[in-house]
Write a protein that holds these residues in place. Structure first.
Motif, mmCIF file in Angstrom:
data_model
loop_
_atom_site.group_PDB
_atom_site.id
_atom_site.type_symbol
_atom_site.label_atom_id
_atom_site.label_comp_id
_atom_site.label_asym_id
_atom_site.label_seq_id
_atom_site.Cartn_x
_atom_site.Cartn_y
_atom_site.Cartn_z
ATOM 1 N N LEU A 1 0.819 -1.211 0.000
ATOM 2 C CA LEU A 1 0.000 0.000 0.000
ATOM 3 C C LEU A 1 0.854 1.263 0.000
ATOM 4 O O LEU A 1 0.341 2.358 -0.241
ATOM 5 N N LEU A 2 2.167 1.112 0.238
ATOM 6 C CA LEU A 2 3.039 2.261 0.423
ATOM 7 C C LEU A 2 4.028 2.496 -0.714
ATOM 8 O O LEU A 2 4.367 3.639 -1.003
ATOM 9 N N THR B 1 3.310 5.566 -3.006
ATOM 10 C CA THR B 1 1.889 5.806 -3.204
ATOM 11 C C THR B 1 1.457 7.021 -2.373
ATOM 12 O O THR B 1 2.229 7.570 -1.584
ATOM 13 N N ARG B 2 0.212 7.415 -2.542
ATOM 14 C CA ARG B 2 -0.304 8.519 -1.725
ATOM 15 C C ARG B 2 -0.213 8.171 -0.241
ATOM 16 O O ARG B 2 0.214 8.982 0.587
ATOM 17 N N GLY C 1 1.803 5.991 1.005
ATOM 18 C CA GLY C 1 3.219 5.889 1.324
ATOM 19 C C GLY C 1 3.818 7.214 1.756
ATOM 20 O O GLY C 1 4.578 7.286 2.732
ATOM 21 N N ARG C 2 3.483 8.269 1.047
ATOM 22 C CA ARG C 2 4.002 9.589 1.413
ATOM 23 C C ARG C 2 3.502 10.021 2.793
ATOM 24 O O ARG C 2 4.246 10.606 3.585
ATOM 25 N N GLU C 3 2.242 9.722 3.076
ATOM 26 C CA GLU C 3 1.688 10.081 4.378
ATOM 27 C C GLU C 3 2.335 9.261 5.498
ATOM 28 O O GLU C 3 2.629 9.787 6.587
ATOM 29 N N VAL C 4 2.556 7.979 5.240
ATOM 30 C CA VAL C 4 3.160 7.119 6.266
ATOM 31 C C VAL C 4 4.609 7.512 6.518
ATOM 32 O O VAL C 4 5.066 7.531 7.669
ATOM 33 N N VAL C 5 5.357 7.854 5.476
ATOM 34 C CA VAL C 5 6.729 8.323 5.671
ATOM 35 C C VAL C 5 6.741 9.555 6.564
ATOM 36 O O VAL C 5 7.554 9.669 7.494
ATOM 37 N N ALA C 6 5.842 10.486 6.314
ATOM 38 C CA ALA C 6 5.771 11.693 7.137
ATOM 39 C C ALA C 6 5.439 11.348 8.586
ATOM 40 O O ALA C 6 6.001 11.936 9.525
ATOM 41 N N THR D 1 12.654 3.683 -3.704
ATOM 42 C CA THR D 1 13.693 3.994 -2.729
ATOM 43 C C THR D 1 14.155 5.437 -2.874
ATOM 44 O O THR D 1 14.299 6.171 -1.883
ATOM 45 N N LEU D 2 14.401 5.862 -4.106
ATOM 46 C CA LEU D 2 14.838 7.238 -4.333
ATOM 47 C C LEU D 2 13.775 8.237 -3.881
ATOM 48 O O LEU D 2 14.098 9.283 -3.297
ATOM 49 N N GLU D 3 12.502 7.922 -4.109
ATOM 50 C CA GLU D 3 11.443 8.829 -3.672
ATOM 51 C C GLU D 3 11.331 8.854 -2.147
ATOM 52 O O GLU D 3 11.045 9.908 -1.559
ATOM 53 N N ALA D 4 11.548 7.722 -1.505
ATOM 54 C CA ALA D 4 11.522 7.697 -0.044
ATOM 55 C C ALA D 4 12.643 8.554 0.531
ATOM 56 O O ALA D 4 12.446 9.302 1.494
#
Length: 326
Positions: free
Chosen positions: A118-119, A132-133, A135-140, A159-162
């Motif tokens: 999902l991330l 994913t959308r 994923g960005r929220e969970v990283v934050a 990985t690069l986006e994370a």
């Protein structure tokens, strides 16, 4: 405080014998996997097992949650155990569980385990669509509470986006450079430069599928690779994440690779001819052997200070910077 020894990834079949080996090897801290494909409730059952071990073996191990626990481990002659997930399945589809898991002691979470989650996208998928959308929220949210983003099993773009999206340095806890050994799980020079330039950490894996020559990989070859990586990326961003699966039966490989996502057998980095755990290299059978790696690194001409960092000092610094709230 003496320079610590930290292994930042194990999934052994833990037992009093292994805990005693940690002490015999002078291992101050170990990041252990408490979830592959488990739901939140199933993950909690794994934590219950760890609580029983902590209660039954307080002279050998205790739960670690902060960098200071590494010093406490040294002072008390024990090993601090830090928890992590190799998949985001325990948070299910509920971002609020990120903080709950952190409160339970979880300090690392991979955004994927080989497959699309999902991330983000796993390293075995044919197409990598990035974070994913959710994923960005969970990283934050992970950044906010102090849970480290781990991209060990993730694909390149994800990985690069994370790395780019995270406001705190991330980790690749157990992998090796693809320029040394091509494997879906090993990481490109592009990823490793982005990771380390952003202050992140790479833990070198001793799992044979990630080694040049597999189980026959020599200590000299492994340590020479680390020496070259130190020249490319800076030694302070590097450590160990052995991916040790000591005493695990081959049936566990099926759970790791297959989980509940397929009815067929997936051999991952193995094959139908060799479906189980590959033999470990002769120079690293378990937690007693970290001194062997230290001597191998010194033989490569790395300084004492660099080797101290690689053996655990760098992870200790990263823990201090990463495990608290932003």
């Amino acid at each position: 405080m003496r320079p610590p020894v930290i292994d930042n990834l194990q999934y052994a079949k833990f037992s009093p014998r292994i805990f005693e080996e940690m002490r015999a090897g002078g291992v101050d801290a170990v990041h252990v996997t408490v979830a592959y494909h488990e739901s939140f409730r199933e993950m909690v059952l794994n934590l219950e097992q760890w609580n029983r071990w902590f209660e039954d073996h307080p002279d050998l191990i205790f739960r670690g949650t902060c960098a200071e626990d590494v010093l406490r481990a040294q002072q008390s002659g024990r090993t601090a155990i830090f928890f992590g997930f190799q998949n985001p399945s325990p948070i299910e589809d509920d971002i609020g569980l990120v903080e709950i898991c952190h409160q339970l002691g979880v300090r690392f979470m991979q955004l994927t385990y080989n497959n699309q989650s999902l991330l983000a996208t796993g390293c075995y998928e044919a197409e990598d669509t990035g974070l994913t959308r959710m994923g960005r929220e969970v990283v934050a949210e992970m950044n906010r509470v102090g849970m480290v983003v781990d991209m060990s099993h993730s694909a390149e773009r994800s990985t690069l986006e994370a790395i780019e999206h995270s406001t705190r340095p991330i980790a690749i806890t157990h992998a090796n450079p693809a320029w040394w050994h091509e494997a879906l799980r090993n990481k490109s020079d592009t990823v490793l430069r982005a990771l380390t330039e952003a202050g992140g950490m790479l833990g070198f894996s001793i799992y044979p599928h990630h080694l040049r020559g597999g189980s026959a990989c020599t200590l000299d070859a492994f340590c020479a690779m680390i020496g070259e990586a130190a020249q490319r990326y800076g030694a302070r961003h590097l450590g160990l994440g052995s991916d040790l699966c000591q005493d695990q039966p081959d049936s566990v490989v099926e759970w790791m690779r297959v989980g509940r996502w397929t009815k067929r057998i997936d051999y991952g980095e193995g094959s139908a001819a060799a479906p189980g755990f590959p033999p470990m290299p002769t120079w690293f059978a378990g937690n007693r052997d970290f001194g062997v790696i230290r001597q191998g690194l010194l033989a490569q001409g790395l300084s004492e200070a660099e080797v101290d960092g690689l053996m655990g000092g760098n992870w200790h610094r990263f823990y201090a910077e990463s495990f608290g709230p932003a």
